[in-house]
Structure formats: structure tokens, C-alpha cells
Design an enzyme around this catalytic site. Structure first.
Site, PDB file in Angstrom:
ATOM      1  N   THR A 185       0.873  -1.179   0.000  1.00  0.00           N
ATOM      2  CA  THR A 185       0.000   0.000   0.000  1.00  0.00           C
ATOM      3  C   THR A 185       0.905   1.223   0.000  1.00  0.00           C
ATOM      4  O   THR A 185       2.038   1.153   0.479  1.00  0.00           O
ATOM      5  CB  THR A 185      -0.898   0.050   1.243  1.00  0.00           C
ATOM      6  N   GLU A 330      -5.825  -3.819  -0.256  1.00  0.00           N
ATOM      7  CA  GLU A 330      -6.098  -4.877   0.718  1.00  0.00           C
ATOM      8  C   GLU A 330      -7.245  -5.789   0.286  1.00  0.00           C
ATOM      9  O   GLU A 330      -7.507  -6.813   0.906  1.00  0.00           O
ATOM     10  CB  GLU A 330      -6.451  -4.254   2.081  1.00  0.00           C
ATOM     11  N   LYS A 439     -14.195  17.011  12.256  1.00  0.00           N
ATOM     12  CA  LYS A 439     -15.112  16.856  13.386  1.00  0.00           C
ATOM     13  C   LYS A 439     -15.381  18.225  13.983  1.00  0.00           C
ATOM     14  O   LYS A 439     -14.620  18.740  14.779  1.00  0.00           O
ATOM     15  CB  LYS A 439     -14.544  15.868  14.395  1.00  0.00           C
ATOM     16  N   TRP A 444     -19.853  15.509  11.929  1.00  0.00           N
ATOM     17  CA  TRP A 444     -18.804  15.190  10.978  1.00  0.00           C
ATOM     18  C   TRP A 444     -19.072  15.902   9.650  1.00  0.00           C
ATOM     19  O   TRP A 444     -20.176  15.829   9.113  1.00  0.00           O
ATOM     20  CB  TRP A 444     -18.743  13.680  10.715  1.00  0.00           C
TER      21      TRP A 444
END
Ligand code: ADP
Length: 542
Positions: A185, A330, A439, A444
Site C-alpha cells: 500500500t 487490501e 469533526k 462530521w
């Protein structure tokens, strides 16, 4: 009681064997680094993959050894996909866009025994060779006439090595869970981590790609993966294409709009795949020249959210179906695809786009759930958003050499690091990366939502929204934007545009214009760098 069915292992070599036998005359067309267009068939490719396997045997490569590649999309890279994994070694695709120190780290961490490279990367190999003491040899993927003039001992010529081999080779059989390939990754935080695929996971993933509600790949398709083979295995397309006998068109190093367009047209491509940045370049070219697509009927867009305006343009102006796809290294990488359901066919255009901008529904094999900070499952109402967790037979259960420790929860779910909603039809929509959401006063704010709206504002080329500390609200959004060439759009104009699309409390507290934004090696916004750069930024509202 067990069923009485043959327990044949799912092995990668069977893909190329099948392609050679049933689609033997189908072509793999490559734009080579040396220059000319190269053509071969699946029959040729299978034969040469076997010669690769014999060559590796001769070089002393054993089951499980890692073989690195630094290469573009092309037929030789595809031969390595099948030859390396087929003989039981592990194909390790290195991303040449990473910093040289990162490549060194990754190749050493993976303990690559040989590294195969395209000529483009000869200078890079020359620079890195001394830092890769355990690599037994560097193989230039070219013929003797084009060998690079570099000072590297342990240097080999791919075609010379292959010439010494025949294709008289019996693929070995082993446990289908044997490691087949390795992909790191890009590691926007910390060191890159390796995802180790297996033969079984790769074959199952290929089947999923070929399903109608996956990418509907078939022998009728001509596929052009712009997404590189060093980025999550070009989304599994080389394997899936062999499984169904689709013609492949490999763009090599030239990924600009004009070069990609030329291949799309001359090779009658029906399906292409790439990240939004690539399609921006392509659409820019097509629009500027007043062109159209003669044969391409669908395109897979993933890696980052496909902007609404891009989906609309493809669908309305060019009659190309956008398959919005989401996944990650992944996950091999495919998780969801944004195909419409039958009931959506009658919807007006705008409502269909509302569905297409979502990242789509799970393909069979992938379980999805969204949870809050305490791990409690959230409703699938299209509104509640939380951490997106996944589980399935082509999803990692731990990084190579145990990096990152235990990564699954008690039910074997893997936390993707994405924040998403799920609606009652199962469509998932990414609202942010966990570390990027802002936040603000207990609510959010999705940085992606605000960015997507901002790029719809005339004069804005690109925008990033990051959280900046705020004394009252804990965090507030700051936008960093790039103007289009020659545009003089102001902060006020952008805010005015945004006000019409998002709630007032989600508006950025300030907008800073810059010449260019930092990106990762895979073309995503590098927000860690922006956060670092603007960590002391004083918002006018603070
Ligand atoms: P890396 O860039 O880390 O190598 P990946 O290609 O594995 O990574 O990136 C996976 C991440 O990319 C996902 O977790 C998600 O955040 C983002 N991503 C991929 N596809 C989409 C999409 N269609 N929409 C929004 N984000 C996406």
C-alpha cells in the site's frame, strides 16, 4: 458428510492455459517503451510465460521467492504475472512513482530475489542497485539490441534469457492458498505495508470481475487498463481478461489523453479502467478536439471518487456507461461496483446519476458493515455514516511479515479506514477517509463532499479540504484550491457556489489558493502533507 466433488486447486496458471486453448488467437496489444506497437496472442503469451517459468527455475528461484517488477502495462509484464506466479514464486509489483528511498525500503522488506524492469526505469535501477544488496540480478525487459548502458553488475537481458528456454514446461501444482503476488500500500502514514495475495484469492477475484454485476468482462470485450499493473494488479484485469479471453490493450508509459484516445480508437476498445485524473486528461483531449468514442461503451472509474460532472459527461455527451468502483489494495482490490439495478432503468437521467455517484453495491463474496466509534453497527438508511468494514475471500487477513499486527475484528472484518453510508438497496457511498473527516462541534463534515462541490465551481481545477484546529468547534474546514489556467475565480465566488450545494455549517471557514496540490504516488490528494503545511494556519473565524 463431505460432498463428492473434485477438490481441484484454483491456480493462476490455469487462467493463461485456458486463454491459450479457447481464445488462443485473441490479441494482447502493447505500446512498448522502445516505441512500436507490439502484437501477440494468448497462445504466444502462454508459451512465453512457460519460458519465463523455466528461466526462473534456471536462475534458482524457488517456491515463495519474491520477484520484483518495475514496469508499465505491457505484454512482458503480463508474461511475468503468469510465469512468476505460475511456477510458485511471488510476483512483487513495485510502484515506480514512489520515492527511491521508499522503493528501496519495499524491495528490501520484501527480500526481492530478482527485479525485472522496463527501460524507463534503467536510471532508477542504476541509482538503487547498491542499496539492494540481496537482489541476485536485475533483468532489463528488452532485447539485446536495446540493452541500457548503465553501470550495474548483476544485469541481465530478458529476451536473451528467454531465448535460451523452450516452452516445454509442466506447471507445478500446489495448495491454492499459496502466495502468488505481493503489492504494498502506498503508506500515506508510516511505512508501506505488503498485501500478499494467494492463487485462490486471485482466481476468485477474477470470477467476480467477470460477473455481469461486477465489471461484466467477457470474450466480446477489448480491455484497456490505464490503471497500472503496479497498482493493485491493474484492478485484477490481466487475470480476469485471461479467464474470459478478452483482448487486452496495454498503454505502456504514455497515459496522456491523446495517446490513450488513439489506442481506444485504433484497437476498438470497449472497456477501459482508471482513476479520475486520467479521465480528466482524456475528456479534456476529446472535448478540445471535438472527438467521440466509436467503440468504448463503458469505463471503470475508481481509486478516488468519480466526480458527478465526469459521470454526467461520459453518460450524456459520449454514451459511455460509467462503472463507479470502490476497493483497495487490501481487497485485491474490488469491493463494490456502482451498476444500476433493473428498477433504475426508468428513472430520469438526474436520478440515475444520483445512484451512479455512489460507490456501488458489494459484489458477491464481499461482506460490508458500517459501525460507530464503539464498533456498534449502524443502520443501512443511506444517512448514518460510520467506519466501513469488510470481509471476504479476497480480502487481506494480515500484512506481510505481520506489519501492523492484528488487523481483523472478532468477526474477521477489516477496517478499510473509509467512512461511508449504506442505503436500503445496499449502495455504499464513501463520505471520507476516517482520518480526513472534519469533526466540527460533534458533527462530521465530509471533506470529499465539499471538494466535489468545489470542483463543480467554474474556474476551480482542484480542491482539498482539511481540518484545522478551532477553539470553539474543535475543528473547522479549510479549503486549499487550485484555479484553472487563466481563471481568476475568487474566494467569495467559490463560497457563493458552495452555499447553493451544501449546508452552511459545512462551508469552509477560509479558502487559500495555491498553484498545485501535493499527491500520492497513486494520484490521490496527500492530505498529511497539507495538514502539516497548514497546521498553524489561523482561520479568520478563530
Ligand atoms: P493506495 O492509494 O493506498 O495504494 P488503494 O488504491 O488501495 O490505495 O486505495 C484505497 C482507497 O482509495 C480506499 O480505501 C478509498 O479511500 C479510496 N477509493 C478507492 N476507490 C474509491 C472510490 N470509487 N471513491 C472514493 N474513494 C475511493
Amino acid at each position: 458428510m463431505l460432498g463428492l466433488i473434485q477438490d481441484r486447486p484454483l491456480l493462476i496458471h490455469s487462467l493463461i492455459d485456458f486463454a491459450a486453448e479457447f481464445h488462443g488467437d485473441v490479441e494482447i496489444v502493447s505500446r512498448t517503451v522502445e516505441g512500436p506497437i507490439h502484437r501477440c496472442t494468448y497462445r504466444d503469451l502462454a508459451s512465453r510465460s512457460k519460458r519465463v517459468a523455466r528461466m526462473l527455475d534456471r536462475l534458482g528461484v524457488a517456491l515463495g521467492d519474491r520477484i520484483g517488477t518495475l514496469a508499465w502495462n505491457g505484454y512482458r509484464h503480463m508474461e511475468l504475472y503468469f510465469g512468476v506466479s505460475g511456477m510458485g514464486a511471488v510476483l512483487h509489483t513495485l510502484n515506480p512513482r514512489l520515492f527511491p528511498e521508499q522503493i528501496t525500503y519495499i524491495a528490501n522488506h520484501a527480500e526481492d530475489k530478482y527485479i525485472f524492469f522496463d527501460l524507463t526505469f534503467a536510471p532508477l535501477i542504476e541509482a538503487l542497485a547498491d542499496h539492494l544488496p540481496n537482489v541476485k540480478g536485475f533483468v532489463a525487459m528488452t532485447d539485446a539490441a536495446h540493452m541500457p548502458d548503465i553501470k550495474v553488475d548483476r544485469l541481465h537481458c530478458y529476451e536473451t534469457l528467454l531465448e535460451a528456454e523452450t516452452d516445454d514446461y509442466e506447471w507445478p501444482s500446489f495448495d491454492e492458498r499459496t502466495a502468488s503476488s505481493l503489492c504494498y500500500t502506498s503508506g500515506t502514514t508510516g511505512n508501506p505495508k505488503g498485501v500478499l495475495y494467494s492463487h485462490r484469492s486471485t482466481v476468485l477475484h477474477s470470477w467476480a470481475v467477470c460477473t455481469m454485476d461486477g465489471l461484466a468482462l467477457s470474450s466480446h470485450d477489448v480491455v484497456l487498463p490505464v490503471v497500472p499493473m503496479f497498482h493493485a494488479n491493474a484492478w485484477g484485469l490481466p487475470y480476469a481478461a485471461a479467464m474470459c479471453g478478452a483482448k487486452m490493450v496495454m498503454p505502456g508509459a504514455r497515459l496522456d489523453g491523446e495517446s490513450v484516445y488513439e489506442l481506444l480508437e485504433t484497437e476498438n476498445v470497449t472497456l477501459s479502467a482508471g482513476v479520475p485524473t486520467v479521465w480528466l486528461m482524456l475528456l479534456g483531449h476529446v472535448k478540445a478536439k471535438g472527438l467521440k468514442f466509436s467503440t468504448m461503451n463503458r469505463t471503470v472509474i475508481g481509486g478516488s471518487a468519480a466526480p458527478r460532472s465526469m459521470i454526467e459527461t461520459f453518460q450524456r455527451d459520449y454514451g459511455v456507461d460509467v462503472i463507479h468502483a470502490w476497493g483497495m489494495t487490501e481487497m485485491s482490490p474490488l469491493g463494490t461496483t456502482g451498476n444500476l439495478r433493473a428498477k433504475h432503468a426508468a428513472l430520469p437521467f438526474d436520478k440515475q446519476i444520483d445512484v451512479r455517484v455512489k460507490q456501488g453495491r458489494a459484489i458477491f463474496g464481499v461482506d460490508l458493515k458500517i459501525v460507530d466509534d464503539d464498533g456498534k453497527e449502524l443502520p443501512h438508511d443511506g444517512k448514518a455514516f460510520g467506519h466501513l468494514l469488510v470481509r471476504g475471500p479476497w480480502i487481506t487477513n494480515g500484512y506481510f511479515k505481520g506489519e501492523g499486527g492484528k488487523i481483523l475484528d472478532d468477526e474477521d472484518f477489516f477496517d478499510t479506514g473509509d467512512v461511508a453510508t449504506l442505503d436500503p438497496d445496499g449502495y455504499m457511498q464513501i463520505t471520507d477517509r476516517s482520518k480526513d473527516v472534519i469533526k466540527s462541534g460533534g458533527e462530521w463534515i465530509s471533506s470529499i463532499d465539499v471538494e466535489n462541490e468545489a470542483v463543480g465551481c467554474p474556474g476551480i481545477a482542484e480542491a482539498a479540504v482539511i481540518a484545522v484546529p478551532h477553539p470553539k468547534w474543535a475543528e473547522r474546514p479549510l479549503m486549499i484550491a487550485v484555479r484553472k489556467p487563466d481563471a481568476d475565480v475568487t474566494k467569495e465566488a467559490v463560497l457563493d457556489h458552495l452555499t447553493r450545494h451544501i449546508a452552511k455549517w459545512q462551508l469552509p471557514d477560509d479558502i487559500v489558493f495555491v498553484d498545485e496540490l501535493p499527491h500520492t504516488a497513486t494520484g490521490k490528494l496527500l492530505k498529511t502533507k497539507l495538514r502539516e503545511q497548514f497546521k498553524d494556519y489561523k482561520l479568520p473565524t478563530a
